[in-house]
Structures are given as C-alpha cells and as structure tokens.
Scaffold this motif. Structure first.
Motif, PDB file in Angstrom:
ATOM      1  N   HIS A   1      14.597  37.313 -47.595  1.00 55.56           N
ATOM      2  CA  HIS A   1      13.709  38.355 -48.133  1.00 55.56           C
ATOM      3  C   HIS A   1      12.278  38.137 -47.631  1.00 55.56           C
ATOM      4  N   ALA A   2      11.797  36.892 -47.714  1.00 56.95           N
ATOM      5  CA  ALA A   2      10.416  36.585 -47.311  1.00 56.95           C
ATOM      6  C   ALA A   2      10.195  36.808 -45.813  1.00 56.95           C
ATOM      7  N   LEU A   3      11.231  36.566 -45.007  1.00 58.46           N
ATOM      8  CA  LEU A   3      11.085  36.702 -43.554  1.00 58.46           C
ATOM      9  C   LEU A   3      11.532  38.077 -43.033  1.00 58.46           C
ATOM     10  N   GLY A   4      12.004  38.934 -43.945  1.00 60.09           N
ATOM     11  CA  GLY A   4      12.441  40.262 -43.531  1.00 60.09           C
ATOM     12  C   GLY A   4      13.743  40.248 -42.757  1.00 60.09           C
TER      13      GLY A   4
ATOM     14  N   GLY B   1      22.310  37.427 -46.054  1.00 63.03           N
ATOM     15  CA  GLY B   1      23.494  36.742 -45.555  1.00 63.03           C
ATOM     16  C   GLY B   1      23.319  36.105 -44.191  1.00 63.03           C
ATOM     17  N   PHE B   2      22.186  36.343 -43.550  1.00 64.99           N
ATOM     18  CA  PHE B   2      21.949  35.803 -42.203  1.00 64.99           C
ATOM     19  C   PHE B   2      22.123  34.283 -42.172  1.00 64.99           C
ATOM     20  N   PHE B   3      21.397  33.580 -43.046  1.00 68.48           N
ATOM     21  CA  PHE B   3      21.449  32.113 -43.009  1.00 68.48           C
ATOM     22  C   PHE B   3      22.767  31.569 -43.559  1.00 68.48           C
ATOM     23  N   MET B   4      23.352  32.244 -44.541  1.00 67.66           N
ATOM     24  CA  MET B   4      24.636  31.771 -45.063  1.00 67.66           C
ATOM     25  C   MET B   4      25.747  31.961 -44.036  1.00 67.66           C
ATOM     26  N   THR B   5      25.656  33.020 -43.250  1.00 73.05           N
ATOM     27  CA  THR B   5      26.630  33.220 -42.173  1.00 73.05           C
ATOM     28  C   THR B   5      26.504  32.078 -41.163  1.00 73.05           C
TER      29      THR B   5
ATOM     30  N   LEU C   1      15.948  28.443 -38.855  1.00 70.89           N
ATOM     31  CA  LEU C   1      14.833  28.687 -39.769  1.00 70.89           C
ATOM     32  C   LEU C   1      13.536  28.122 -39.197  1.00 70.89           C
ATOM     33  N   GLU C   2      13.596  26.927 -38.661  1.00 78.95           N
ATOM     34  CA  GLU C   2      12.418  26.299 -38.053  1.00 78.95           C
ATOM     35  C   GLU C   2      11.835  27.228 -36.971  1.00 78.95           C
ATOM     36  N   ARG C   3      12.713  27.752 -36.136  1.00 78.60           N
ATOM     37  CA  ARG C   3      12.265  28.647 -35.060  1.00 78.60           C
ATOM     38  C   ARG C   3      11.656  29.940 -35.614  1.00 78.60           C
ATOM     39  N   LYS C   4      12.296  30.497 -36.641  1.00 83.03           N
ATOM     40  CA  LYS C   4      11.794  31.737 -37.248  1.00 83.03           C
ATOM     41  C   LYS C   4      10.407  31.515 -37.863  1.00 83.03           C
ATOM     42  N   LEU C   5      10.205  30.361 -38.496  1.00 81.72           N
ATOM     43  CA  LEU C   5       8.901  30.061 -39.088  1.00 81.72           C
ATOM     44  C   LEU C   5       7.830  29.925 -38.002  1.00 81.72           C
ATOM     45  N   LYS C   6       8.187  29.270 -36.905  1.00 78.91           N
ATOM     46  CA  LYS C   6       7.233  29.112 -35.800  1.00 78.91           C
ATOM     47  C   LYS C   6       6.884  30.466 -35.187  1.00 78.91           C
TER      48      LYS C   6
END
Length: 159
Positions: free
Chosen positions: A63-66, A70-74, A18-23
C-alpha cells in the motif's frame, strides 16, 4: 500484479526486491518502517534475507509503495518453493563429495537410482567403504534402514 515482473523475480527473496524498491523511491528503511508501523529491525532482517515476508506487513508495504496487493507474498511463496526444491534435491542422493568415485567404478553415478538400488548401494559401501562413507550412507538412508538391509545381507558385522 505485473506477471512479467513476478516471472523475472521468481525465486528471489522478497526482501531483496523490497530493498531495490526502496532505493528506487529514495526511501530509507528505518523511517519507512516506522511510517508503516513496523519495527525497523524486522524490515532490515527482511531486506537482508534473514526473515520472510508475512501477509500483514506485505499489505502495508505494498500500500505504501503503490504496489498491487499480493506482490511480496507471491514472491515469498515462489522463494519458499525454490528453497524447498533445493532441499529436496539435496535429499535425492547422498553427498557425493564424501563417497569415493572408485566405489562405483562400474556405473555412471549420475544414473544411480538411490532409492531403488539402496540394497546394492548399502552392501557396496559397507563391504568396501571407509567409516566416513558408511556414516554418510547412514545419514542419507537412516540408521534403521541401513541396519535392516545389512541384517538381510548378513553383513551386520560390517555395520
């Protein structure tokens, strides 16, 4: 969900991803957290690996990042599996840094079946080991099992 991306990220805490995706999207954690109705501190703890991802938050982030649902739960499940395997591996043998290799001069320590051979191991440690080694064997097998084995061997005085 991109299987290749999941395969590459298996075992990594979802917060680090998530940190990387936000950056990548030039998003700051605090404002992003508020935009998805989450506490910034919770999001910060997740990105530091101090807290796991939950389903509700995962869906809002995805949803917010498109991202696919299930991506993060996986990622969370794969991370938990990796951690559980690590814990089970730690439990598969006593802490060998505590046990002197000289106690097992006649065998390859890596080939010891710590469960099947526990009677012989307990006997050896309690006949030749020091207090720290005996304490490690009690921790590993449990005091009740050690006491039972020592009584069977008539070594209760050594325990």
């Amino acid at each position: 969900m991109k299987t290749n991306e999941i395969d590459l990220l298996k075992g990594i805490h979802p917060g680090f991803v998530l940190e990387r995706k936000l950056k990548e999207k030039n998003l700051r954690k605090g404002p992003f957290a508020i935009s998805i109705n989450a506490y910034p501190q919770i999001l910060g703890d997740i990105t530091k690996g101090k807290r796991g991802m939950n389903t509700a938050l995962s869906l809002r982030i995805e949803h917010a990042l498109g991202l696919e649902e299930g991506f993060f739960m996986t990622l969370q499940v794969h991370y938990e599996i990796k951690e559980e395997k690590r814990k089970q591996q730690d439990m598969s043998h006593p802490d060998l840094a505590i046990l002197r290799s000289g106690l097992f001069w006649d065998t390859d320590v890596s080939k010891i079946d710590w469960q099947r051979q526990r009677k012989a191991i307990i006997q050896r440690i309690f006949e030749r080991g020091d207090e720290q080694e005996k304490a490690e064997i009690r921790r590993f097998y449990g005091s009740d099992i050690v006491k039972k084995v020592l009584q069977e061997l008539n070594l209760s005085h050594a325990g």
